[in-house]
Design an enzyme around this catalytic site. Sequence first.
Site, mmCIF file in Angstrom:
data_model
loop_
_atom_site.group_PDB
_atom_site.id
_atom_site.type_symbol
_atom_site.label_atom_id
_atom_site.label_comp_id
_atom_site.label_asym_id
_atom_site.label_seq_id
_atom_site.Cartn_x
_atom_site.Cartn_y
_atom_site.Cartn_z
ATOM 1 N N CYS A 1 13.640 50.634 38.109
ATOM 2 C CA CYS A 1 13.447 49.817 37.754
ATOM 3 C C CYS A 1 11.733 48.339 37.905
ATOM 4 O O CYS A 1 11.695 48.526 36.510
ATOM 5 C CB CYS A 1 13.870 48.325 39.180
ATOM 6 N N HIS B 1 9.984 42.152 40.437
ATOM 7 C CA HIS B 1 8.783 43.456 41.133
ATOM 8 C C HIS B 1 7.076 42.841 40.728
ATOM 9 O O HIS B 1 7.692 42.615 38.601
ATOM 10 C CB HIS B 1 9.551 44.451 40.862
HETATM 11 N N1 LIG Z 1 18.132 47.719 43.595
HETATM 12 C C1 LIG Z 1 17.524 47.743 42.972
HETATM 13 O O1 LIG Z 1 16.750 47.009 42.221
HETATM 14 C C2 LIG Z 1 17.827 49.060 41.482
HETATM 15 C C3 LIG Z 1 17.723 49.045 40.087
HETATM 16 C C4 LIG Z 1 16.822 49.858 39.406
HETATM 17 C C5 LIG Z 1 18.517 51.236 40.243
HETATM 18 N N2 LIG Z 1 18.975 50.532 41.633
HETATM 19 C C6 LIG Z 1 20.089 51.857 41.826
HETATM 20 O O2 LIG Z 1 21.186 51.423 41.585
HETATM 21 C C7 LIG Z 1 22.213 51.636 42.098
HETATM 22 C C8 LIG Z 1 22.795 50.570 42.836
HETATM 23 O O3 LIG Z 1 21.527 50.123 43.229
HETATM 24 P P1 LIG Z 1 22.143 48.790 44.283
HETATM 25 O O4 LIG Z 1 20.780 48.393 45.412
HETATM 26 O O5 LIG Z 1 23.096 48.390 44.366
HETATM 27 O O6 LIG Z 1 22.761 49.592 46.005
HETATM 28 P P2 LIG Z 1 23.699 48.794 47.125
HETATM 29 O O7 LIG Z 1 23.575 47.548 47.012
HETATM 30 O O8 LIG Z 1 22.952 49.794 48.152
HETATM 31 O O9 LIG Z 1 25.429 49.149 46.923
HETATM 32 C C9 LIG Z 1 26.148 50.337 46.775
HETATM 33 C C10 LIG Z 1 27.390 50.060 45.997
HETATM 34 O O10 LIG Z 1 27.898 51.550 45.480
HETATM 35 C C11 LIG Z 1 29.642 51.206 46.605
HETATM 36 N N3 LIG Z 1 28.928 53.241 47.797
HETATM 37 C C12 LIG Z 1 28.361 53.904 48.663
HETATM 38 N N4 LIG Z 1 29.135 54.612 49.038
HETATM 39 C C13 LIG Z 1 30.003 54.617 47.884
HETATM 40 C C14 LIG Z 1 31.276 56.251 47.360
HETATM 41 N N5 LIG Z 1 30.883 56.834 48.167
HETATM 42 N N6 LIG Z 1 31.807 55.869 46.538
HETATM 43 C C15 LIG Z 1 31.605 55.196 45.861
HETATM 44 N N7 LIG Z 1 30.899 53.730 45.615
HETATM 45 C C16 LIG Z 1 30.375 53.424 47.160
HETATM 46 C C17 LIG Z 1 29.127 50.130 47.628
HETATM 47 O O11 LIG Z 1 30.396 50.175 47.396
HETATM 48 P P3 LIG Z 1 31.006 49.677 49.581
HETATM 49 O O12 LIG Z 1 30.578 47.917 48.801
HETATM 50 O O13 LIG Z 1 32.395 49.894 49.567
HETATM 51 O O14 LIG Z 1 29.827 50.138 50.709
HETATM 52 C C18 LIG Z 1 28.218 49.727 46.948
HETATM 53 O O15 LIG Z 1 29.312 49.146 45.629
HETATM 54 C C19 LIG Z 1 21.640 53.260 43.008
HETATM 55 O O16 LIG Z 1 21.579 54.644 42.569
HETATM 56 C C20 LIG Z 1 20.059 52.436 43.296
HETATM 57 O O17 LIG Z 1 18.783 53.570 43.271
HETATM 58 C C21 LIG Z 1 18.365 49.883 42.092
#
Ligand SMILES: NC(=O)c1ccc[n+]([C@@H]2O[C@H](COP(=O)([O-])OP(=O)(O)OC[C@H]3O[C@@H](n4cnc5c(N)ncnc54)[C@H](OP(=O)(O)O)[C@@H]3O)[C@@H](O)[C@H]2O)c1
Length: 377
Positions: free
Chosen positions: A158, A250
């Site tokens: 990001c 950010h």
């Molecule tokens: N947050 C940011 O600003 C941002 C920016 C750029 C990139 N990213 C990237 O985007 C990705 C997601 O980030 P996030 O912040 O959205 O994470 P998050 O809020 O922690 O969400 C994780 C998601 O993955 C699911 N999940 C967890 N374990 C799993 C498994 N074993 N198999 C399948 N699905 C699973 C969760 O489902 P449940 O609800 O069932 O647990 C939830 O839907 C990451 O790789 C992160 O590095 C994030």
Amino acid sequence: MTGTFRQEKISKIKVGVLGSTGIVGQQFVRMLNGHPWFETAALAASPAAAGRRYGDAVDWMLSGGCPSPAGRILLCRPTGSDLRRSGVHVVFSALPASVAGEMEEDLSGSGFRVFTNAGAFRMHPGVPVVIPEVNPDHLGLISGRESGEGFIVANANCSTTGLVLALKPLEGFGIRSLQVATFQALSGAGRSGLPALRAFDNVIPLIPGEEEKMSRETNRILGRREGGSITPADIEITATCCRVPVRDGHLEAVTAELEGDVDLSRIKRAFHDYKALPQRLRLPSAPRRPLIIRGESDRPQPALDRLAGTPRSARGMAVSIGRLSLRGRRLRFVLLVHNTIRGAAGTSLLNAEMAAARGLLDEGPSEGFRKEEPCGS
Ligand SMILES: NC(=O)c1ccc[n+]([C@@H]2O[C@H](COP(=O)([O-])OP(=O)(O)OC[C@H]3O[C@@H](n4cnc5c(N)ncnc54)[C@H](OP(=O)(O)O)[C@@H]3O)[C@@H](O)[C@H]2O)c1
């Protein structure tokens, strides 16, 4: 990439979202609601959640509430067979880094087009890391595939996304080196974020792996595509990344050492006038202006400027730039990027729109577009 493109919608392309209950997944669900080209046909979360109604399973965190069509969808398992059953061959991944690598590799290996936010493949030679306004030509890494073959297109971390969008118009001035300090929102740490007691009244001067990613990914994205490979740029980048108690957005304080003499008015014009392929193609999620200059001395601010971007479908897709100053060849400015929109789901969606416009999503069970005049490469 140049050329014009006209497309005729026959039916929407069915898409799935993996990690749909997370912070980034929810942005996908929101941005896909009513999308003119894509239809949300499958939503998945962790395997244990399969079978539950999305609206019941999700702890919705965005304003406006969970879109009701998505709320009615029954969560599937994050597997090829479940996604295929929903008629999906295009997948947006918001999976945690820990599981993304294996799942995305399996899916792309069995013919799915995967647009991912996770970091697993960002340095893989066959996976382009694309910011459509910056390096649309890198999509060429996957355009030579056989029809029916899957692929992965990544977007950057990001904070890198905001940075490279601001650096692109400066390329013509020559960027010798770069120092950046980031002030990153809590939502960047995912849905669980940081425990409130650690976040409140605090600044945490370390985001593990982030400083290295900013340097590696920036040079890869600004690199040159030569046939089937990317030669990275060679900008010396020093990043310091901090977590601050802000919900979304950010902020980055940038100092760039330029190669030649230049005046500030030319730089301001380069930022203000910057438009690229997504704007020319009028992609549905493209902001009219990807960069917005703030003239006030105390902007941009996350609370006021994180949703920059017009039209309404592109809110949060523009990067705001302020506090511009030039001393000799040293340019300083502050930028703001919405981490879960432009820094994640929004750029992934724009990548998929660009791939659709180039005919890269044509084949598959839910063919949605007739290509009339392809983009050049
Ligand atoms: N947050 C940011 O600003 C941002 C920016 C750029 C990139 N990213 C990237 O985007 C990705 C997601 O980030 P996030 O912040 O959205 O994470 P998050 O809020 O922690 O969400 C994780 C998601 O993955 C699911 N999940 C967890 N374990 C799993 C498994 N074993 N198999 C399948 N699905 C699973 C969760 O489902 P449940 O609800 O069932 O647990 C939830 O839907 C990451 O790789 C992160 O590095 C994030």
